[in-house]
Motif scaffolding. Structure first.
Motif, PDB file in Angstrom:
ATOM      1  N   CYS A  59     -18.701   0.346 -47.401  1.00  0.00           N
ATOM      2  CA  CYS A  59     -17.988   0.129 -48.440  1.00  0.00           C
ATOM      3  C   CYS A  59     -16.876  -0.721 -47.744  1.00  0.00           C
ATOM      4  CB  CYS A  59     -17.081   1.414 -48.809  1.00  0.00           C
ATOM      5  SG  CYS A  59     -18.822   2.411 -49.458  1.00  0.00           S
ATOM      6  N   PHE A  60     -17.120  -2.125 -48.204  1.00  0.00           N
ATOM      7  CA  PHE A  60     -16.108  -3.098 -48.106  1.00  0.00           C
ATOM      8  C   PHE A  60     -14.410  -2.525 -48.721  1.00  0.00           C
ATOM      9  CE2 PHE A  60     -13.692  -7.109 -49.801  1.00  0.00           C
ATOM     10  CZ  PHE A  60     -13.214  -7.406 -48.444  1.00  0.00           C
ATOM     11  N   ALA A  61     -13.806  -2.743 -47.826  1.00  0.00           N
ATOM     12  CA  ALA A  61     -12.109  -2.816 -48.283  1.00  0.00           C
ATOM     13  C   ALA A  61     -11.170  -3.270 -49.045  1.00  0.00           C
ATOM     14  CB  ALA A  61     -11.312  -2.189 -46.750  1.00  0.00           C
ATOM     15  N   MET A  62     -11.015  -2.675 -50.491  1.00  0.00           N
ATOM     16  CA  MET A  62     -10.949  -4.200 -51.552  1.00  0.00           C
ATOM     17  C   MET A  62      -9.943  -4.677 -50.666  1.00  0.00           C
ATOM     18  SD  MET A  62     -13.430  -4.249 -54.111  1.00  0.00           S
ATOM     19  CE  MET A  62     -11.986  -4.379 -55.852  1.00  0.00           C
ATOM     20  N   LYS A  63      -8.985  -3.855 -50.552  1.00  0.00           N
ATOM     21  CA  LYS A  63      -7.617  -4.940 -50.490  1.00  0.00           C
ATOM     22  C   LYS A  63      -7.687  -5.973 -49.447  1.00  0.00           C
ATOM     23  CE  LYS A  63      -5.117  -1.427 -46.384  1.00  0.00           C
ATOM     24  NZ  LYS A  63      -6.939  -0.615 -46.150  1.00  0.00           N
ATOM     25  N   SER A  64      -8.354  -5.820 -48.382  1.00  0.00           N
ATOM     26  CA  SER A  64      -8.405  -6.888 -47.771  1.00  0.00           C
ATOM     27  C   SER A  64      -8.321  -8.669 -48.690  1.00  0.00           C
ATOM     28  CB  SER A  64      -9.393  -7.055 -46.560  1.00  0.00           C
ATOM     29  OG  SER A  64     -10.332  -6.595 -47.128  1.00  0.00           O
ATOM     30  N   ASN A  65      -9.125  -8.213 -49.869  1.00  0.00           N
ATOM     31  CA  ASN A  65      -9.460  -9.131 -50.602  1.00  0.00           C
ATOM     32  C   ASN A  65     -10.161  -8.838 -51.135  1.00  0.00           C
ATOM     33  OD1 ASN A  65     -10.348 -11.655 -51.669  1.00  0.00           O
ATOM     34  ND2 ASN A  65      -9.661 -12.731 -49.422  1.00  0.00           N
ATOM     35  N   PRO A  66      -9.625  -8.621 -52.374  1.00  0.00           N
ATOM     36  CA  PRO A  66     -10.061  -8.286 -53.774  1.00  0.00           C
ATOM     37  C   PRO A  66     -10.858  -9.354 -54.515  1.00  0.00           C
ATOM     38  CG  PRO A  66      -7.554  -8.581 -54.414  1.00  0.00           C
ATOM     39  CD  PRO A  66      -8.347  -8.657 -53.486  1.00  0.00           C
ATOM     40  N   ASN A  67     -10.833 -10.267 -54.523  1.00  0.00           N
ATOM     41  CA  ASN A  67     -11.856 -11.433 -55.201  1.00  0.00           C
ATOM     42  C   ASN A  67     -12.243 -11.137 -56.122  1.00  0.00           C
ATOM     43  OD1 ASN A  67     -13.373 -14.322 -56.453  1.00  0.00           O
ATOM     44  ND2 ASN A  67     -10.399 -15.039 -55.998  1.00  0.00           N
ATOM     45  N   LYS A  68     -13.001 -11.307 -56.992  1.00  0.00           N
ATOM     46  CA  LYS A  68     -14.035 -10.654 -57.865  1.00  0.00           C
ATOM     47  C   LYS A  68     -15.363 -11.579 -57.023  1.00  0.00           C
ATOM     48  CE  LYS A  68     -13.839  -9.783 -62.569  1.00  0.00           C
ATOM     49  NZ  LYS A  68     -14.006 -10.033 -63.887  1.00  0.00           N
ATOM     50  N   ARG A 288     -11.515  -6.392 -42.440  1.00  0.00           N
ATOM     51  CA  ARG A 288     -11.110  -7.129 -42.131  1.00  0.00           C
ATOM     52  C   ARG A 288     -12.224  -7.787 -41.161  1.00  0.00           C
ATOM     53  NH1 ARG A 288      -5.463  -8.259 -40.273  1.00  0.00           N
ATOM     54  NH2 ARG A 288      -5.079  -5.968 -40.383  1.00  0.00           N
ATOM     55  N   ARG A 289     -13.194  -7.274 -40.250  1.00  0.00           N
ATOM     56  CA  ARG A 289     -13.676  -7.699 -39.992  1.00  0.00           C
ATOM     57  C   ARG A 289     -15.150  -8.596 -41.082  1.00  0.00           C
ATOM     58  NH1 ARG A 289     -15.057  -7.382 -33.899  1.00  0.00           N
ATOM     59  NH2 ARG A 289     -17.253  -8.585 -34.531  1.00  0.00           N
ATOM     60  N   ILE A 290     -15.338  -8.306 -42.287  1.00  0.00           N
ATOM     61  CA  ILE A 290     -15.924  -8.659 -42.981  1.00  0.00           C
ATOM     62  C   ILE A 290     -15.619 -10.122 -43.313  1.00  0.00           C
ATOM     63  CG2 ILE A 290     -17.080  -8.586 -45.489  1.00  0.00           C
ATOM     64  CD1 ILE A 290     -18.129  -6.543 -43.494  1.00  0.00           C
ATOM     65  N   VAL A 291     -14.020 -10.059 -43.407  1.00  0.00           N
ATOM     66  CA  VAL A 291     -13.455 -11.294 -44.822  1.00  0.00           C
ATOM     67  C   VAL A 291     -12.411 -12.097 -44.145  1.00  0.00           C
ATOM     68  CG1 VAL A 291     -11.967 -10.163 -45.716  1.00  0.00           C
ATOM     69  CG2 VAL A 291     -12.843 -11.997 -46.944  1.00  0.00           C
ATOM     70  N   ILE A 375      -4.337 -26.946 -41.535  1.00  0.00           N
ATOM     71  CA  ILE A 375      -4.875 -25.455 -42.236  1.00  0.00           C
ATOM     72  C   ILE A 375      -4.330 -24.329 -41.032  1.00  0.00           C
ATOM     73  CG2 ILE A 375      -7.501 -26.688 -42.908  1.00  0.00           C
ATOM     74  CD1 ILE A 375      -7.680 -24.251 -40.227  1.00  0.00           C
ATOM     75  N   LEU A 376      -4.569 -23.232 -42.069  1.00  0.00           N
ATOM     76  CA  LEU A 376      -3.733 -21.817 -40.976  1.00  0.00           C
ATOM     77  C   LEU A 376      -5.705 -21.358 -40.839  1.00  0.00           C
ATOM     78  CD1 LEU A 376      -1.310 -20.584 -40.080  1.00  0.00           C
ATOM     79  CD2 LEU A 376      -0.762 -19.402 -41.996  1.00  0.00           C
ATOM     80  N   LYS A 377      -5.760 -21.126 -40.464  1.00  0.00           N
ATOM     81  CA  LYS A 377      -7.405 -20.293 -39.611  1.00  0.00           C
ATOM     82  C   LYS A 377      -7.466 -18.682 -40.104  1.00  0.00           C
ATOM     83  CE  LYS A 377     -10.546 -20.686 -35.613  1.00  0.00           C
ATOM     84  NZ  LYS A 377     -10.550 -19.413 -35.122  1.00  0.00           N
ATOM     85  N   ASP A 378      -7.822 -18.346 -40.441  1.00  0.00           N
ATOM     86  CA  ASP A 378      -8.585 -16.876 -40.471  1.00  0.00           C
ATOM     87  C   ASP A 378      -8.030 -15.983 -42.105  1.00  0.00           C
ATOM     88  OD1 ASP A 378     -10.579 -17.614 -38.166  1.00  0.00           O
ATOM     89  OD2 ASP A 378      -9.089 -16.812 -36.298  1.00  0.00           O
ATOM     90  N   THR A 379      -7.643 -16.952 -42.925  1.00  0.00           N
ATOM     91  CA  THR A 379      -6.895 -16.032 -43.157  1.00  0.00           C
ATOM     92  C   THR A 379      -7.683 -15.209 -44.613  1.00  0.00           C
ATOM     93  OG1 THR A 379      -6.581 -18.026 -44.824  1.00  0.00           O
ATOM     94  CG2 THR A 379      -4.812 -17.666 -43.036  1.00  0.00           C
ATOM     95  N   GLY A 380      -8.639 -14.794 -44.582  1.00  0.00           N
ATOM     96  CA  GLY A 380      -9.988 -14.190 -45.479  1.00  0.00           C
ATOM     97  C   GLY A 380      -9.561 -13.340 -45.665  1.00  0.00           C
ATOM     98  N   SER A 385      -4.414 -10.886 -51.007  1.00  0.00           N
ATOM     99  CA  SER A 385      -4.267  -9.977 -51.363  1.00  0.00           C
ATOM    100  C   SER A 385      -3.525  -9.259 -51.198  1.00  0.00           C
ATOM    101  CB  SER A 385      -4.675  -8.834 -50.958  1.00  0.00           C
ATOM    102  OG  SER A 385      -4.970  -8.700 -49.281  1.00  0.00           O
ATOM    103  N   MET A 386      -2.099  -9.832 -50.026  1.00  0.00           N
ATOM    104  CA  MET A 386      -1.313  -9.743 -50.094  1.00  0.00           C
ATOM    105  C   MET A 386       0.377 -10.600 -50.423  1.00  0.00           C
ATOM    106  SD  MET A 386      -0.433  -8.511 -46.425  1.00  0.00           S
ATOM    107  CE  MET A 386      -0.511  -6.951 -45.254  1.00  0.00           C
ATOM    108  N   GLY A 387      -0.200 -11.474 -51.322  1.00  0.00           N
ATOM    109  CA  GLY A 387       1.105 -12.741 -51.507  1.00  0.00           C
ATOM    110  C   GLY A 387       1.920 -12.137 -52.492  1.00  0.00           C
ATOM    111  N   SER A 388       2.477 -12.833 -53.162  1.00  0.00           N
ATOM    112  CA  SER A 388       3.491 -12.716 -54.002  1.00  0.00           C
ATOM    113  C   SER A 388       4.116 -13.597 -54.683  1.00  0.00           C
ATOM    114  CB  SER A 388       4.807 -11.637 -53.555  1.00  0.00           C
ATOM    115  OG  SER A 388       6.014 -13.305 -53.048  1.00  0.00           O
TER     116      SER A 388
END
Ligand SMILES: *Cc1c(COP(=O)(O)O)cnc(C)c1O
Length: 420
Positions: A59-68, A288-291, A375-380, A385-388
């Protein structure tokens, strides 16, 4: 797998030339790779199968990246979702994830969210319950709707993982999970169980875990309590939290997927399966590990500012776009898009009016000038999702490199007209 490399001195991500992309699209932007995302998911899924785990559900943790679009890619590969809000529930369903592959986590589920989930055509895999007060509300709500809810207890295993204190969740002083005594005390009480059914037990002790000793202790605790409650459990949920190597120093500590799966398989065999007739399946909640490694953040240098001995490289991305460095002091590698010798120590900072709006202090980089890309690396994960909209800045563009290097806009940048 190194998906970032220089070709003709120009940085490529997933075989895409970042510089030419930045000529067509306004910076800053997030850039994701379908190939890396799919590979990460499949490596996880194959790892679980190879270790012989029973009927694993990821079950992918959607809060890490909920992009459809990203969640759709995972849904097609068979992924379920770990959600923490009604919004994420809606998004998971829209991306094609069926209710029976969804676990609903979180300490603050509202009655409205519980009603939404209960009214769906299918049943959720489970409401992962974090307090007896919540269980009572789920039971009462299900009763009102003449429904039955599938629930899972999230155990607080009272272990301390070695991770940042803000992303550690498995100790007594944390708001997450239930203590064993509270779980046992609830059993048999009608106000909790008239319209609910206990189908699973879970643990989740924190995020960015690189040392699996605490994980192992938590899994042992999970098995002990799961045996004690003597309910016909359908699954054991091991949570998420597996870390990634943001910093080169972390690479040698990084738990391998096969080791992680082996630890789960051996612990469950020794502490549960060998002592019970039940064969509960294994549920995972990785984010995190997935995305994390499937995304980068591309920024442009606005100008340099020299203050005596300090060189500040001011970029157009800010902590409102990517918050982890300012929120947790998290390290992310900064890489120039044009290959050149690192010869200058500098601080890479954003435009936000906060001192913590800094992506990296004392970094050795080539001399960068206005218009150069970085570039800033590993930002998936935990990026967009935490942006504002802090400082009333528009949210940035999100781009996806699909299979065969096709590019797709998966989220438009906000402009002034969106900032109402
Ligand atoms: C955040 C969270 C996860 C995902 O954590 P990662 O570190 O991204 O793997 C899984 N389960 C629960 C309950 C969470 O809160």
């Amino acid at each position: 797998m190194n998906e970032l490399n220089y070709k003709n001195k120009k940085l490529h991500f997933s075989k895409i030339d970042i510089e030419s992309l930045a000529k067509k699209h306004k910076t800053p932007f997030f850039l994701y790779s379908e190939e890396i995302l799919s590979n990460n998911y499949l490596q996880f899924a194959v790892g679980a199968e190879s270790a012989g785990l029973i009927d694993p559900l990821i079950c992918f943790a959607m809060k890490s990246n909920p992009n459809k679009d990203l969640v759709k890619i995972l849904a097609k590969l068979g992924s379920g979702a770990d959600i923490v809000s009604g919004g994420e529930l809606k998004r998971a369903l829209e991306a094609g994830i069926p209710p029976e592959k969804i676990v609903f986590s979180g300490v603050g589920k509202t009655e409205e969210e519980i009603v939404y989930a209960l009214k769906l055509k299918g049943h959720l895999n489970s409401f992962n319950v974090e307090s007896l007060e919540e269980l009572e509300l789920i039971n009462a709500t299900a009763k009102k709707l003449k429904k039955s809810a599938r629930v899972c207890f999230r155990l607080n295993p009272v272990v301390k993982p070695k991770t940042h204190k803000f992303i550690s969740t498995g100790n007594k002083t944390h708001k997450f999970g239930l203590l064993e005594q509270d779980i046992l005390q609830s059993m048999g009480q009608n106000k909790y169980w008239s319209h609910t059914r206990l189908v699973g037990m879970s643990v989740h002790i924190g995020s960015q875990l690189l040392d699996l000793n605490a994980t192992k202790r938590a899994l042992v605790r999970l098995c002990e309590v799961a045996l004690k409650i003597q309910a016909p459990l359908e699954f054991l949920d091991v949570g998420g939290g597996l870390g990634v190597d943001y910093h080169p120093d972390e690479t040698h500590k990084l738990p391998r997927i096969d080791n992680y799966m082996q630890i789960i398989a051996m612990t469950f065999e020794k502490h549960f399966y060998s002592k019970s007739k039940l064969r509960p399946r294994v549920v995972f909640e990785p984010g995190r590990r997935i995305v994390a490694k499937a995304g980068i953040f591309v920024m442009k240098v606005l100008r340099n500012k020299i203050s005596e001995n300090n060189t500040f490289v001011i970029v157009d991305g800010g902590m409102n776009d990517f918050m982890r460095p300012s929120l947790y002091g998290a390290y992310h590698a900064l890489i120039p898009v044009k290959e050149a010798k690192a010869e200058k120590e500098c601080h890479v900072v954003g435009p936000i009016c906060e001192t913590s709006d800094c992506f990296g202090s004392n970094r050795m980089l080539p001399a960068l000038k206005t218009g150069d890309l970085l570039i800033l690396k590993d930002t998936g994960a935990y990026g967009y999702s935490m942006g504002s909209n802090y400082n009333l800045r528009g949210r940035p563009l999100e781009l996806l490199v699909e299979k065969k290097q096709k590019l797709k806009v998966i989220n438009k940048a906000q402009d002034y007209s969106d900032l109402t």
